[in-house]
Design a protein around this motif. Structure first.
Motif, PDB file in Angstrom:
ATOM      1  N   LEU A  48      37.767  31.024  56.712  1.00 60.98           N
ATOM      2  CA  LEU A  48      39.064  30.756  56.083  1.00 60.98           C
ATOM      3  C   LEU A  48      39.130  31.386  54.694  1.00 60.98           C
ATOM      4  O   LEU A  48      40.162  31.947  54.304  1.00 60.98           O
ATOM      5  N   HIS A  49      38.023  31.297  53.950  1.00 62.39           N
ATOM      6  CA  HIS A  49      37.991  31.902  52.623  1.00 62.39           C
ATOM      7  C   HIS A  49      38.179  33.418  52.713  1.00 62.39           C
ATOM      8  O   HIS A  49      38.906  34.012  51.909  1.00 62.39           O
ATOM      9  N   ALA A  50      37.526  34.050  53.686  1.00 60.99           N
ATOM     10  CA  ALA A  50      37.648  35.499  53.841  1.00 60.99           C
ATOM     11  C   ALA A  50      39.088  35.889  54.162  1.00 60.99           C
ATOM     12  O   ALA A  50      39.603  36.886  53.636  1.00 60.99           O
ATOM     13  N   MET A  51      39.754  35.105  55.021  1.00 62.84           N
ATOM     14  CA  MET A  51      41.156  35.384  55.353  1.00 62.84           C
ATOM     15  C   MET A  51      42.042  35.252  54.119  1.00 62.84           C
ATOM     16  O   MET A  51      42.879  36.125  53.833  1.00 62.84           O
ATOM     17  N   ARG A  52      41.853  34.171  53.365  1.00 69.43           N
ATOM     18  CA  ARG A  52      42.693  33.941  52.191  1.00 69.43           C
ATOM     19  C   ARG A  52      42.469  35.028  51.139  1.00 69.43           C
ATOM     20  O   ARG A  52      43.412  35.524  50.524  1.00 69.43           O
ATOM     21  N   GLU A  53      41.208  35.424  50.947  1.00 67.37           N
ATOM     22  CA  GLU A  53      40.906  36.442  49.949  1.00 67.37           C
ATOM     23  C   GLU A  53      41.458  37.805  50.363  1.00 67.37           C
ATOM     24  O   GLU A  53      41.904  38.583  49.500  1.00 67.37           O
ATOM     25  N   ALA A  54      41.459  38.102  51.667  1.00 69.30           N
ATOM     26  CA  ALA A  54      42.045  39.360  52.131  1.00 69.30           C
ATOM     27  C   ALA A  54      43.552  39.374  51.862  1.00 69.30           C
ATOM     28  O   ALA A  54      44.116  40.407  51.461  1.00 69.30           O
ATOM     29  N   ILE A  55      44.206  38.236  52.064  1.00 67.01           N
ATOM     30  CA  ILE A  55      45.648  38.137  51.771  1.00 67.01           C
ATOM     31  C   ILE A  55      45.903  38.355  50.287  1.00 67.01           C
ATOM     32  O   ILE A  55      46.793  39.121  49.900  1.00 67.01           O
ATOM     33  N   TYR A  56      45.109  37.702  49.451  1.00 66.11           N
ATOM     34  CA  TYR A  56      45.283  37.869  48.009  1.00 66.11           C
ATOM     35  C   TYR A  56      45.034  39.318  47.592  1.00 66.11           C
ATOM     36  O   TYR A  56      45.714  39.847  46.701  1.00 66.11           O
ATOM     37  N   GLY A  57      44.042  39.965  48.205  1.00 67.74           N
ATOM     38  CA  GLY A  57      43.760  41.354  47.872  1.00 67.74           C
ATOM     39  C   GLY A  57      44.973  42.245  48.087  1.00 67.74           C
ATOM     40  O   GLY A  57      45.302  43.099  47.253  1.00 67.74           O
ATOM     41  N   ALA A  58      45.659  42.052  49.225  1.00 70.52           N
ATOM     42  CA  ALA A  58      46.865  42.839  49.517  1.00 70.52           C
ATOM     43  C   ALA A  58      48.013  42.480  48.566  1.00 70.52           C
ATOM     44  O   ALA A  58      48.724  43.369  48.069  1.00 70.52           O
ATOM     45  N   LEU A  59      48.192  41.192  48.281  1.00 66.82           N
ATOM     46  CA  LEU A  59      49.284  40.754  47.415  1.00 66.82           C
ATOM     47  C   LEU A  59      49.105  41.267  45.984  1.00 66.82           C
ATOM     48  O   LEU A  59      50.069  41.720  45.351  1.00 66.82           O
ATOM     49  N   TYR A  60      47.879  41.176  45.463  1.00 68.54           N
ATOM     50  CA  TYR A  60      47.628  41.657  44.101  1.00 68.54           C
ATOM     51  C   TYR A  60      48.005  43.129  43.963  1.00 68.54           C
ATOM     52  O   TYR A  60      48.625  43.550  42.981  1.00 68.54           O
ATOM     53  N   LEU A  61      47.601  43.928  44.952  1.00 71.24           N
ATOM     54  CA  LEU A  61      47.874  45.362  44.889  1.00 71.24           C
ATOM     55  C   LEU A  61      49.378  45.628  44.955  1.00 71.24           C
ATOM     56  O   LEU A  61      49.897  46.505  44.241  1.00 71.24           O
ATOM     57  N   ALA A  62      50.075  44.854  45.790  1.00 67.99           N
ATOM     58  CA  ALA A  62      51.531  45.024  45.890  1.00 67.99           C
ATOM     59  C   ALA A  62      52.225  44.638  44.591  1.00 67.99           C
ATOM     60  O   ALA A  62      53.104  45.356  44.096  1.00 67.99           O
ATOM     61  N   PHE A  63      51.814  43.501  44.012  1.00 67.82           N
ATOM     62  CA  PHE A  63      52.442  43.062  42.766  1.00 67.82           C
ATOM     63  C   PHE A  63      52.155  44.027  41.614  1.00 67.82           C
ATOM     64  O   PHE A  63      52.934  44.139  40.674  1.00 67.82           O
TER      65      PHE A  63
END
Length: 486
Positions: A48-63
């Motif tokens: 679950l942590h890996a999934m959440r961190e992958a989502i954050y990785g994509a969001l940070y780059l987009a923002f």
């Protein structure tokens, strides 16, 4: 400053706060305290942590660099909602698999409130952006673009690391899923305190494989049950054990970590009382059991010998070093444990050196430092460094349980004694790294006080009783032990 600019800055401030707090939670609680990447039972939580961190990785780059519009804005909104679902699942898994300390629960509450505020600020912006034509345009937010880029790299790296750990844990779980030896009628029952620790968990799994009935005393029964499965009886209090319970052997490993911080007076009291309290509870348990245990094996340490012996060879008959905290602590533990002899229970006090294993103890930090090129010779480097591989420490505990001739002290160290400098050089060689640093003794004494004796003095301890009683070491030489451990 326009209203739009002010709102954007506010969103980035909340995102930055969420980032710093989440990073602290990961490092302090998940890595250092719960040690999730080293626990096979934590693989679902890590997934679950890996999934959440992958989502954050994509969001940070987009923002950081993209002006999001149309369907891209909807995609970002979906990712934020998915992250919320993953976080809820993570909370449920944490409640199922481990006992969270109050500070971690409080931190999660703050993170939840902060995330709710972030969604409240982003929601209207994403709604407006979703009604614009679908396109991706470059944008630049100054400091915040670089902050989010750095956060994206960090959190994506963490996600990959956790995903690799989950994959490795799955391989380990498949191995451990092999049917254990069948429970035999009359098979010995072993009570283990500290059963979820570095040494305790390895011992419990070995006991399970041998078909023994195992009782584990744990402050975190959720973690213990998740780790060992339903065939281990996990208890929070020794008073939960009925008097008619048959316990053939007790292995006492519980106690605060002696390397947890400088030896202030309050920490000395904690180290002593954490061991004596459980020992006295064990004595009370033995007193009320209808059938007394045959043997009690308790963990002490080579620190019993202090620093008074210098470079002389030390066997189990050597004296303690009164006035040295490490020696006085071990003497107090052993004196209390030996009171079990009045009930007819044989007592063995195992005195291990530095325990080498991949999943805990003192070795992983030294391996990390060596791989980064920061391995060091400490002080003169000539001080003896007694060590033992985890497999042999577990083996010696089992040997002490089954060998009636053993009682009193038992040095749990490998026969291949080395100096600290030899240890550091061998570790560097195993990892193909140079060894060029030296840590001055004075600096260590200034930083750590009396605790620096653990690194600067050492004891030339010999496994005299172990060898005389027929124990055969699996890892008698240092290089082979280090290669096996890593």
């Amino acid at each position: 400053m326009t209203t739009t600019t002010t709102m954007t800055t506010l969103i980035f401030c909340v995102l930055g706060f969420q980032t710093m707090l989440g990073g602290f939670d990961n490092l302090w609680h998940h890595e250092l305290h719960a040690r999730l990447p080293q626990r096979t039972s934590a693989r679902y939580e890590l997934r679950l942590h890996a999934m959440r961190e992958a989502i954050y990785g994509a969001l940070y780059l987009a923002f950081a660099w993209v002006q999001i519009q149309g369907w891209w804005a909807i995609a970002v909104g979906v990712l934020l909602l998915v992250e919320m679902v993953v976080t809820i699942a993570d909370f449920l898994e944490e409640d199922r698999s481990r006992k969270l300390p109050p500070f971690e629960r409080a931190l999660h509450t703050v993170l939840t409130v902060s995330y709710g505020l972030l969604l409240g600020l982003l929601g209207p912006r994403l709604w407006d952006a979703a009604r614009l034509p679908t396109e991706l345009a470059f944008t630049y937010h100054g400091f915040w673009s670089w902050f989010c880029t750095l956060a994206s790299v960090g959190v994506t790296t963490w996600s990959i690391r956790n995903a690799i750990a989950v994959w490795k844990m799955g391989r380990i779980a498949e191995t451990e899923a092999a049917p254990p030896a069948p429970q035999v009628i009359g098979a010995s029952t072993v009570l283990v305190t500290g059963g979820t620790g570095f040494v305790g968990s390895a011992l419990v799994r070995q006991m399970q494989h041998e078909g023994r009935r195992v009782i584990v005393l744990s402050r975190d029964p959720l973690q213990a049950r998740a780790s060992f499965g339903s065939d281990v009886w996990v208890i929070e209090r020794l008073t939960d054990i009925p008097a008619e319970t048959r316990i053939d052997a007790i292995v006492h490993l519980a106690g605060a970590n002696i390397l947890g911080g400088p030896w202030t007076q309050s920490r000395r009291n904690k180290l002593l009382q954490s061991r004596l309290r459980i020992t006295r509870d064990l004595l009370a348990l033995i007193a009320r059991l209808d059938r007394k245990p045959e043997v009690l094996v308790a963990a002490s340490a080579v620190g019993y010998y202090g620093t008074v012996h210098g470079s002389a060879r030390i066997d189990e008959s050597a004296a303690s070093d009164p006035g040295r905290f490490q020696s006085d602590l071990c003497v107090a533990i052993e004196r209390e444990v030996q009171l079990a002899e009045r009930f007819g229970t044989r007592v063995v006090c195992v005195r291990p050196g530095v325990v080498l294993g991949a999943d805990g103890g003192a070795l992983p930090p030294q391996v990390l430092a060596t791989r980064l090129g920061f391995g060091a010779i400490i002080g003169s480097g000539r001080q003896p460094m007694p060590w033992v591989h985890l497999d042999d420490l577990v083996g010696l505990i089992r040997h002490a349980m089954s060998e009636p001739v053993l009682h009193g002290a038992l040095n749990a160290v490998a026969p291949g004694m080395v100096s600290q400098a030899t240890f550091a050089r061998t570790l560097a060689t195993v990892h193909h790294r140079p060894l060029w640093m030296k840590m001055p003794a004075g600096a260590l004494r200034l930083m750590l006080g009396e605790m620096s004796e653990l690194l600067l003095d050492g004891q030339r301890v010999a496994p005299t009783k172990a060898l005389a009683s027929g124990y055969h070491f699996q890892h008698p030489a240092l290089r082979g032990a280090l290669e096996a451990a890593v």
